[in-house]
Write a protein that holds these residues in place. Structure first.
Motif, PDB file in Angstrom:
ATOM      1  N   SER A   2      -1.275  -3.360   2.321  1.00  0.00           N
ATOM      2  CA  SER A   2      -1.923  -3.173   1.034  1.00  0.00           C
ATOM      3  C   SER A   2      -2.368  -1.720   0.893  1.00  0.00           C
ATOM      4  CB  SER A   2      -3.135  -4.091   0.938  1.00  0.00           C
ATOM      5  OG  SER A   2      -4.017  -3.784   1.980  1.00  0.00           O
ATOM      6  N   ALA A   3      -2.615  -1.332  -0.349  1.00  0.00           N
ATOM      7  CA  ALA A   3      -3.024   0.038  -0.607  1.00  0.00           C
ATOM      8  C   ALA A   3      -4.376   0.288   0.049  1.00  0.00           C
ATOM      9  CB  ALA A   3      -3.103   0.274  -2.109  1.00  0.00           C
ATOM     10  N   PRO A   4      -4.564   1.461   0.645  1.00  0.00           N
ATOM     11  CA  PRO A   4      -5.839   1.747   1.286  1.00  0.00           C
ATOM     12  C   PRO A   4      -6.933   1.922   0.251  1.00  0.00           C
ATOM     13  CG  PRO A   4      -4.438   3.693   1.274  1.00  0.00           C
ATOM     14  CD  PRO A   4      -3.630   2.580   0.709  1.00  0.00           C
ATOM     15  N   GLY A   5      -8.173   1.702   0.679  1.00  0.00           N
ATOM     16  CA  GLY A   5      -9.284   1.904  -0.219  1.00  0.00           C
ATOM     17  C   GLY A   5      -9.396   3.366  -0.605  1.00  0.00           C
ATOM     18  N   THR A   6     -10.146   3.608  -1.680  1.00  0.00           N
ATOM     19  CA  THR A   6     -10.270   4.975  -2.169  1.00  0.00           C
ATOM     20  C   THR A   6     -10.843   5.901  -1.108  1.00  0.00           C
ATOM     21  OG1 THR A   6     -10.645   4.094  -4.365  1.00  0.00           O
ATOM     22  CG2 THR A   6     -11.271   6.371  -4.000  1.00  0.00           C
ATOM     23  N   LEU A   7     -11.853   5.402  -0.409  1.00  0.00           N
ATOM     24  CA  LEU A   7     -12.510   6.237   0.598  1.00  0.00           C
ATOM     25  C   LEU A   7     -11.557   6.528   1.745  1.00  0.00           C
ATOM     26  CD1 LEU A   7     -15.359   7.219   0.210  1.00  0.00           C
ATOM     27  CD2 LEU A   7     -16.106   5.597   1.956  1.00  0.00           C
TER      28      LEU A   7
ATOM     29  N   GLY B 104      -0.415   7.515  -1.275  1.00  0.00           N
ATOM     30  CA  GLY B 104      -1.542   6.600  -1.112  1.00  0.00           C
ATOM     31  C   GLY B 104      -1.190   5.148  -1.382  1.00  0.00           C
ATOM     32  N   ALA B 105       0.053   4.783  -1.147  1.00  0.00           N
ATOM     33  CA  ALA B 105       0.464   3.430  -1.515  1.00  0.00           C
ATOM     34  C   ALA B 105       0.106   2.398  -0.449  1.00  0.00           C
ATOM     35  CB  ALA B 105       1.959   3.395  -1.792  1.00  0.00           C
ATOM     36  N   GLY B 106       0.094   2.786   0.786  1.00  0.00           N
ATOM     37  CA  GLY B 106      -0.150   1.778   1.807  1.00  0.00           C
ATOM     38  C   GLY B 106      -0.729   2.370   3.075  1.00  0.00           C
ATOM     39  N   SER B 107      -1.312   1.513   3.895  1.00  0.00           N
ATOM     40  CA  SER B 107      -1.756   1.921   5.223  1.00  0.00           C
ATOM     41  C   SER B 107      -0.820   1.276   6.226  1.00  0.00           C
ATOM     42  CB  SER B 107      -3.186   1.448   5.485  1.00  0.00           C
ATOM     43  OG  SER B 107      -4.046   2.011   4.550  1.00  0.00           O
ATOM     44  N   TYR B 108      -0.133   2.087   6.985  1.00  0.00           N
ATOM     45  CA  TYR B 108       0.863   1.542   7.889  1.00  0.00           C
ATOM     46  C   TYR B 108       0.437   1.791   9.327  1.00  0.00           C
ATOM     47  CZ  TYR B 108       3.232   2.445   3.514  1.00  0.00           C
ATOM     48  OH  TYR B 108       3.539   2.529   2.197  1.00  0.00           O
ATOM     49  N   LEU B 148       8.997   1.006   4.076  1.00  0.00           N
ATOM     50  CA  LEU B 148       7.575   0.696   4.185  1.00  0.00           C
ATOM     51  C   LEU B 148       7.001   0.142   2.894  1.00  0.00           C
ATOM     52  CD1 LEU B 148       6.497   3.970   6.023  1.00  0.00           C
ATOM     53  CD2 LEU B 148       6.494   1.694   7.015  1.00  0.00           C
ATOM     54  N   SER B 149       7.681   0.450   1.802  1.00  0.00           N
ATOM     55  CA  SER B 149       7.068   0.209   0.496  1.00  0.00           C
ATOM     56  C   SER B 149       6.925  -1.269   0.168  1.00  0.00           C
ATOM     57  CB  SER B 149       7.911   0.877  -0.581  1.00  0.00           C
ATOM     58  OG  SER B 149       7.461   0.451  -1.847  1.00  0.00           O
ATOM     59  N   ALA B 150       5.833  -1.586  -0.477  1.00  0.00           N
ATOM     60  CA  ALA B 150       5.649  -2.934  -0.998  1.00  0.00           C
ATOM     61  C   ALA B 150       5.816  -2.958  -2.514  1.00  0.00           C
ATOM     62  CB  ALA B 150       4.261  -3.451  -0.619  1.00  0.00           C
ATOM     63  N   ALA B 151       6.177  -1.817  -3.097  1.00  0.00           N
ATOM     64  CA  ALA B 151       6.302  -1.758  -4.557  1.00  0.00           C
ATOM     65  C   ALA B 151       7.575  -2.470  -4.980  1.00  0.00           C
ATOM     66  CB  ALA B 151       6.341  -0.306  -5.018  1.00  0.00           C
ATOM     67  N   PRO B 152       7.496  -3.355  -5.960  1.00  0.00           N
ATOM     68  CA  PRO B 152       8.700  -4.082  -6.372  1.00  0.00           C
ATOM     69  C   PRO B 152       9.716  -3.211  -7.105  1.00  0.00           C
ATOM     70  CG  PRO B 152       6.746  -4.911  -7.529  1.00  0.00           C
ATOM     71  CD  PRO B 152       6.283  -3.821  -6.631  1.00  0.00           C
TER      72      PRO B 152
END
Lengths: 228, 210
Positions: A2-7, B104-108, B148-152
């Protein structure tokens, strides 16, 4: 995934910018070298009379800090514009306001903060009164943060232009002037035995205003620059 | 496994809706009254001669161009845009480039990133400074984002540029897989895709053809 939080994202962005800056130590050293060179030149130009140098010192130090900041302002977004990173930033789901703040903060940490920290050395070289040095540091800390924020607006507006260097100076110099006036006045006040707090308070107010408005302007300017 | 697009929660409707798009550049009309919807499962190729407005169209769809065109674009899902520039920082290693990616789309996790890099043939290059990589490898670092992307919705501008033949085949398979899993791809390319999947052609001189 999921996208990371803003911070989390702004922290990551800050780290990225700092690592990028630290891998180009020359870019960090340039403003400091500039600072040192000009400070060394002043006694040669003005004559080595300690009293005269000491009385000009607040103005000299502040003007050099301002010009050193102006030198680096142009680079804030240029690399990221040229390699397409800015496009990705603008498309990111993260609030642009915060991202832009992280950019400016990273730039301030390697320019304004460093300048403020080394300024006592140069102040002593120019014979500035010892009592004025804490105020010099405080005024530079507050003032260079405003300069970085305002410089960011100019950098964002001119990033799409090939030769934006002179234009950015023309655009942002008028907004630098109030900072210069109150910054050097704060140091001058201590030297002449007056309280510096009012000047520092005004610098603080400028910083609050710049913090609130400059990221919005930078974000809008970046969108225009990337659109064009 | 690093799945492509499978982590996304897909909307039932179209992922993107373009209505009456028109663009004029330097007094020349590039396209006019272009309306289409990108549905889950679509693989759409935008074709046209150099200067036909393919990149401009993609930038409009992505939302990078916000002025200077007519019509409207409705984006209903997160999208991933890969442009002409790779957004790969020369001073960062491929691993850092992906871990701190500016989109900033994801934390991998490190494993996810390393696997994505291995998938694009950069195994062993994870910690090499990117300025030591070739142009094609830069492109591959950028393409690793697709794994890595989860964007459809993927908007890809000339994704095959500077990629070798094997890489092109893998990329085509990835795009088809993404479409089959309910994602959608809009890409510009001068070469025709050799895939066993229906590719919608959007020709910028003759309008949409099935």
């Amino acid at each position: 995934m999921s996208a990371p939080g803003t911070l989390a994202f702004s922290g990551r962005l800050l780290r990225r910018q700092l690592v990028l800056a630290l891998r180009r130590p020359v870019d960090i050293g340039n403003p400091l070298l500039f600072f040192a060179m000009v400070v060394v030149l002043f006694p040669l130009g003005l004559g080595p009379v300690p009293a005269a140098l000491a009385s000009f010192a607040p103005g000299i130090l502040w003007i050099i800090a301002l010009l050193a900041n102006l030198l680096t302002a142009d680079n804030l977004f240029r690399g990221d514009f040229e390699d397409g990173s800015l496009e990705q930033l603008l498309l990111s789901p993260q609030p642009l306001y915060i991202s832009v703040l992280a950019y400016v903060l990273a730039q301030w940490l390697v320019t304004g903060l460093l300048l403020a920290l080394v300024s006592p050395l140069f102040a002593v070289m120019l014979g500035l009164a010892g009592a004025a040095i804490p105020v010099l540091i405080a005024s530079l800390l507050l003032g260079t943060a405003v300069l970085s924020l305002v410089g960011g607006i100019g950098a964002a507006l001119t990033v799409g232009l090939n030769r934006g260097g002179m234009l950015i100076a023309l655009l942002i110099l008028p907004f630098y002037m109030p900072v210069l006036i109150f910054g050097s006045a704060a140091v001058q006040a201590v030297v002449s035995g007056m309280p510096a707090a009012p000047h520092l308070a005004i610098l603080g107010a400028m910083l609050c205003l710049a913090l609130a408005l400059a990221p919005l302007a930078i974000g809008a300017a970046l969108r225009i620059s990337v659109d064009a | 496994m690093v799945a492509s697009g499978s982590g996304a929660v897909l909307a039932a409707g179209p992922l993107l809706h373009a209505q009456g798009l028109g663009l004029e550049r330097g007094g020349r009309e590039l396209f006019r009254d272009l309306s289409f919807a990108v549905e889950p499962g679509h693989l759409m190729q935008v074709e046209g001669a150099n200067g036909a407005g393919k990149t401009s169209l993609l930038r409009i769809l992505a939302g990078l161009s916000r002025y200077g065109f007519s019509g409207s674009v409705e984006r209903c899902a997160p999208l991933l845009y890969l442009g002409h520039h790779s957004a790969v920082k020369a001073m960062l290693s491929p691993r850092e480039n992906l871990a701190w990616h500016i989109s900033g789309a994801g934390s991998y996790s490190r494993e996810q990133i390393d696997e994505a890099l291995a998938r694009v043939g950069l195994y062993g290059y994870e910690d090499v400074p990117s300025h030591a990589l070739s142009a094609g490898q830069h492109r591959r670092v950028n393409l690793a984002r697709l794994y890595l992307s989860a964007a459809p919705l993927w908007l890809l501008d000339e994704p095959f540029t500077a990629i070798d033949r094997d890489g092109v085949a893998e990329l085509e398979a990835l795009l088809v897989g993404h479409a089959q899993q309910g994602g959608a791809v809009v890409l510009t390319s001068h070469q025709s895709l050799s895939v066993s999947y229906q590719v919608a052609m959007l020709s910028l001189s003759a309008g949409l053809q099935p």
